[in-house]
Design a protein around this motif. Structure first.
Motif, PDB file in Angstrom:
ATOM      1  N   THR A 119      28.931  53.516  36.491  1.00  0.00           N
ATOM      2  CA  THR A 119      27.541  53.454  37.142  1.00  0.00           C
ATOM      3  C   THR A 119      27.669  52.583  38.285  1.00  0.00           C
ATOM      4  O   THR A 119      27.783  51.374  38.349  1.00  0.00           O
ATOM      5  N   ILE A 120      27.685  53.300  39.462  1.00  0.00           N
ATOM      6  CA  ILE A 120      28.016  52.364  40.654  1.00  0.00           C
ATOM      7  C   ILE A 120      26.863  51.395  41.131  1.00  0.00           C
ATOM      8  O   ILE A 120      25.764  51.567  40.796  1.00  0.00           O
ATOM      9  N   GLY A 121      27.398  50.299  41.386  1.00  0.00           N
ATOM     10  CA  GLY A 121      26.377  49.136  41.704  1.00  0.00           C
ATOM     11  C   GLY A 121      26.016  48.289  40.738  1.00  0.00           C
ATOM     12  O   GLY A 121      25.736  47.227  41.030  1.00  0.00           O
ATOM     13  N   GLN A 122      26.817  48.737  39.497  1.00  0.00           N
ATOM     14  CA  GLN A 122      26.383  47.533  38.383  1.00  0.00           C
ATOM     15  C   GLN A 122      27.459  46.532  38.360  1.00  0.00           C
ATOM     16  O   GLN A 122      27.031  45.370  38.037  1.00  0.00           O
ATOM     17  N   VAL A 123      28.769  46.660  38.566  1.00  0.00           N
ATOM     18  CA  VAL A 123      29.886  45.839  38.467  1.00  0.00           C
ATOM     19  C   VAL A 123      30.577  45.789  39.615  1.00  0.00           C
ATOM     20  O   VAL A 123      31.310  46.885  39.858  1.00  0.00           O
ATOM     21  N   TYR A 124      31.059  44.852  40.420  1.00  0.00           N
ATOM     22  CA  TYR A 124      31.882  44.589  41.589  1.00  0.00           C
ATOM     23  C   TYR A 124      33.117  43.817  41.031  1.00  0.00           C
ATOM     24  O   TYR A 124      33.045  42.624  40.823  1.00  0.00           O
ATOM     25  N   ALA A 125      33.883  44.595  40.659  1.00  0.00           N
ATOM     26  CA  ALA A 125      35.339  44.016  40.104  1.00  0.00           C
ATOM     27  C   ALA A 125      36.168  43.172  40.973  1.00  0.00           C
ATOM     28  O   ALA A 125      36.456  42.206  40.653  1.00  0.00           O
ATOM     29  N   MET A 126      35.986  43.527  42.303  1.00  0.00           N
ATOM     30  CA  MET A 126      36.819  43.050  43.170  1.00  0.00           C
ATOM     31  C   MET A 126      36.189  43.576  44.848  1.00  0.00           C
ATOM     32  O   MET A 126      36.008  44.696  44.932  1.00  0.00           O
ATOM     33  N   ASN A 127      35.963  42.672  45.588  1.00  0.00           N
ATOM     34  CA  ASN A 127      35.789  42.677  46.999  1.00  0.00           C
ATOM     35  C   ASN A 127      37.028  42.489  47.772  1.00  0.00           C
ATOM     36  O   ASN A 127      37.634  41.352  47.685  1.00  0.00           O
ATOM     37  N   ASP A 139      37.308  38.567  46.420  1.00  0.00           N
ATOM     38  CA  ASP A 139      36.635  37.889  45.480  1.00  0.00           C
ATOM     39  C   ASP A 139      35.840  38.965  44.475  1.00  0.00           C
ATOM     40  O   ASP A 139      36.114  40.120  44.765  1.00  0.00           O
ATOM     41  N   ASN A 140      35.087  38.650  43.572  1.00  0.00           N
ATOM     42  CA  ASN A 140      34.481  39.349  42.693  1.00  0.00           C
ATOM     43  C   ASN A 140      32.878  39.164  42.647  1.00  0.00           C
ATOM     44  O   ASN A 140      32.107  39.475  41.738  1.00  0.00           O
ATOM     45  N   GLY A 141      32.602  38.332  43.859  1.00  0.00           N
ATOM     46  CA  GLY A 141      30.954  37.987  43.877  1.00  0.00           C
ATOM     47  C   GLY A 141      30.433  36.578  43.336  1.00  0.00           C
ATOM     48  O   GLY A 141      29.652  36.319  43.537  1.00  0.00           O
ATOM     49  N   ASP A 142      31.507  36.349  42.132  1.00  0.00           N
ATOM     50  CA  ASP A 142      31.410  34.803  41.593  1.00  0.00           C
ATOM     51  C   ASP A 142      32.227  33.834  42.159  1.00  0.00           C
ATOM     52  O   ASP A 142      31.983  32.452  42.183  1.00  0.00           O
ATOM     53  N   GLY A 143      33.087  34.255  43.038  1.00  0.00           N
ATOM     54  CA  GLY A 143      34.248  33.029  43.793  1.00  0.00           C
ATOM     55  C   GLY A 143      35.429  33.749  44.140  1.00  0.00           C
ATOM     56  O   GLY A 143      35.667  34.851  43.945  1.00  0.00           O
ATOM     57  N   LEU A 144      35.962  32.835  45.004  1.00  0.00           N
ATOM     58  CA  LEU A 144      37.233  33.564  45.925  1.00  0.00           C
ATOM     59  C   LEU A 144      38.253  33.599  44.722  1.00  0.00           C
ATOM     60  O   LEU A 144      38.731  32.612  44.158  1.00  0.00           O
ATOM     61  N   LEU A 145      38.930  34.702  44.946  1.00  0.00           N
ATOM     62  CA  LEU A 145      40.124  34.936  43.862  1.00  0.00           C
ATOM     63  C   LEU A 145      41.570  34.812  44.681  1.00  0.00           C
ATOM     64  O   LEU A 145      42.425  34.139  43.991  1.00  0.00           O
ATOM     65  N   LEU A 146      41.466  35.172  46.135  1.00  0.00           N
ATOM     66  CA  LEU A 146      42.820  34.963  46.913  1.00  0.00           C
ATOM     67  C   LEU A 146      42.528  35.145  48.106  1.00  0.00           C
ATOM     68  O   LEU A 146      41.655  35.893  48.663  1.00  0.00           O
ATOM     69  N   ASN A 168      46.308  40.478  34.798  1.00  0.00           N
ATOM     70  CA  ASN A 168      47.217  39.810  35.833  1.00  0.00           C
ATOM     71  C   ASN A 168      47.028  40.697  37.233  1.00  0.00           C
ATOM     72  O   ASN A 168      47.588  41.917  37.214  1.00  0.00           O
ATOM     73  N   TRP A 169      46.381  40.434  38.231  1.00  0.00           N
ATOM     74  CA  TRP A 169      46.245  40.888  39.276  1.00  0.00           C
ATOM     75  C   TRP A 169      47.194  40.236  40.555  1.00  0.00           C
ATOM     76  O   TRP A 169      47.172  39.366  40.878  1.00  0.00           O
ATOM     77  N   GLU A 170      47.643  41.067  41.282  1.00  0.00           N
ATOM     78  CA  GLU A 170      48.705  40.746  42.439  1.00  0.00           C
ATOM     79  C   GLU A 170      48.381  41.716  43.585  1.00  0.00           C
ATOM     80  O   GLU A 170      48.254  42.805  43.664  1.00  0.00           O
ATOM     81  N   LEU A 171      48.594  41.059  44.556  1.00  0.00           N
ATOM     82  CA  LEU A 171      48.091  41.540  46.041  1.00  0.00           C
ATOM     83  C   LEU A 171      49.582  41.658  46.970  1.00  0.00           C
ATOM     84  O   LEU A 171      50.149  40.549  46.854  1.00  0.00           O
ATOM     85  N   PHE A 172      49.923  42.813  47.277  1.00  0.00           N
ATOM     86  CA  PHE A 172      50.858  43.012  48.133  1.00  0.00           C
ATOM     87  C   PHE A 172      50.426  43.483  49.578  1.00  0.00           C
ATOM     88  O   PHE A 172      49.731  44.240  49.742  1.00  0.00           O
ATOM     89  N   ILE A 173      51.130  42.688  50.690  1.00  0.00           N
ATOM     90  CA  ILE A 173      51.109  43.451  51.984  1.00  0.00           C
ATOM     91  C   ILE A 173      52.569  43.737  52.540  1.00  0.00           C
ATOM     92  O   ILE A 173      53.209  42.886  52.446  1.00  0.00           O
ATOM     93  N   ASP A 174      52.452  45.064  52.974  1.00  0.00           N
ATOM     94  CA  ASP A 174      53.737  45.590  53.236  1.00  0.00           C
ATOM     95  C   ASP A 174      54.910  45.243  52.386  1.00  0.00           C
ATOM     96  O   ASP A 174      56.101  44.837  52.612  1.00  0.00           O
ATOM     97  N   GLY A 175      54.708  45.454  51.151  1.00  0.00           N
ATOM     98  CA  GLY A 175      55.777  44.829  49.932  1.00  0.00           C
ATOM     99  C   GLY A 175      56.028  43.534  49.801  1.00  0.00           C
ATOM    100  O   GLY A 175      56.584  43.376  48.782  1.00  0.00           O
ATOM    101  N   VAL A 176      55.271  42.573  50.207  1.00  0.00           N
ATOM    102  CA  VAL A 176      55.494  41.309  50.082  1.00  0.00           C
ATOM    103  C   VAL A 176      54.250  40.748  49.072  1.00  0.00           C
ATOM    104  O   VAL A 176      52.933  40.988  49.989  1.00  0.00           O
ATOM    105  N   SER A 177      54.268  40.098  48.026  1.00  0.00           N
ATOM    106  CA  SER A 177      53.462  39.623  47.304  1.00  0.00           C
ATOM    107  C   SER A 177      52.834  38.490  47.947  1.00  0.00           C
ATOM    108  O   SER A 177      53.354  37.541  48.812  1.00  0.00           O
ATOM    109  N   GLN A 178      51.459  38.335  47.891  1.00  0.00           N
ATOM    110  CA  GLN A 178      50.454  37.428  48.604  1.00  0.00           C
ATOM    111  C   GLN A 178      49.824  36.328  47.524  1.00  0.00           C
ATOM    112  O   GLN A 178      49.251  35.643  47.943  1.00  0.00           O
ATOM    113  N   GLN A 182      43.766  35.630  37.994  1.00  0.00           N
ATOM    114  CA  GLN A 182      42.906  36.560  37.166  1.00  0.00           C
ATOM    115  C   GLN A 182      41.956  36.652  37.330  1.00  0.00           C
ATOM    116  O   GLN A 182      41.212  36.091  38.410  1.00  0.00           O
ATOM    117  N   ASN A 183      41.144  37.713  36.840  1.00  0.00           N
ATOM    118  CA  ASN A 183      39.740  38.033  37.296  1.00  0.00           C
ATOM    119  C   ASN A 183      38.770  38.344  36.109  1.00  0.00           C
ATOM    120  O   ASN A 183      39.085  38.877  35.269  1.00  0.00           O
TER     121      ASN A 183
END
Length: 216
Positions: A119-127, A139-146, A168-178, A182-183
């Motif tokens: 149901t769209i709009g109920q839970v923002y898992a990640m912005n 972030d997830n609306g409650d605080g900055l994650l990265l 375990n959530w991980e962000l990569f930009i052009d293949g390099v981990s940033q 946890q969320n």
């Protein structure tokens, strides 16, 4: 383990859960086509396709091939484009990987989010906020994650890799981990692409192209 692979021209997205495949490289559309009106897999926030919430295919810029999609807004609250790619359910276990190529125009920002409920709009898992100063914030609306930076006015690949079993959530930009985080909202149900740039010092100008990521 069963696998769900979702591959789009703007992304490479996989959920290791159920067997399903979706591909879309935007090259099969006519320039000016609304993707939601021409492909039933795509939809919009309201569910109405082919209008202001939908997004058109353009040949003005592309990371691969000749066509991509473009989002733009100068409204403080963003929009009206608001495109959604459902993942076929709400998932809180298994492995999820999202890859996409972005081109954020100079002096502008970009945004997308993962919804955590069908149901769209109920839970923002990640912005994901990409601000005009080159800052990228999750972030997830409650605080900055990265927080990190992204390349401006050039194509780059963004990947979010999630082990939902271990949160375990991980962000990569052009293949390099940033970085890894946890969320508290450890679930995914859909992708929402929305032009807005009103957070973290954003100037309310949003303009960005989205095209295919690395093919897996």
């Amino acid at each position: 383990m069963n696998k769900l692979y979702m591959l789009a021209g703007l992304l490479s997205c996989s959920l290791l859960l159920n067997a399903q495949t979706f591909t879309d490289d935007f090259e099969s559309y006519n320039v000016g086509d609304y993707i939601g009106a021409n492909n039933p897999v795509w939809t919009t926030w309201s569910g109405t396709t082919g209008g202001a919430e939908d997004v058109m295919v353009t040949n003005n810029n592309a990371s691969n091939g000749t066509q991509a999609i473009y989002f733009s807004s100068t409204a403080a609250n963003g929009g009206p484009q608001d495109v959604v790619l459902p993942f076929g359910g709400a998932y809180n276990s298994g492995h999820f990987s999202y890859k996409s190529s972005f081109f954020v125009e100079s002096g502008k920002g970009a945004y997308f989010n993962f919804q955590g409920s069908t149901t769209i709009g109920q839970v923002y898992a990640m912005n994901c906020f990409m601000v005009q100063n080159g800052q990228l914030n999750l972030d997830n609306g409650d605080g900055l994650l990265l927080s990190t930076t992204y390349p401006q006015n050039s194509w780059f690949e963004l990947e979010i890799s999630i082990n939902l079993n271990t949160n375990n959530w991980e962000l990569f930009i052009d293949g390099v981990s940033q970085g890894v985080f946890q969320n508290t909202e450890n679930r995914v149900a859909s992708l929402d692409l929305y032009p807005v740039n009103n957070s973290y010092g954003g100037n309310n100008n949003s303009g960005y192209f989205v095209d295919e990521g690395v093919r897996e």
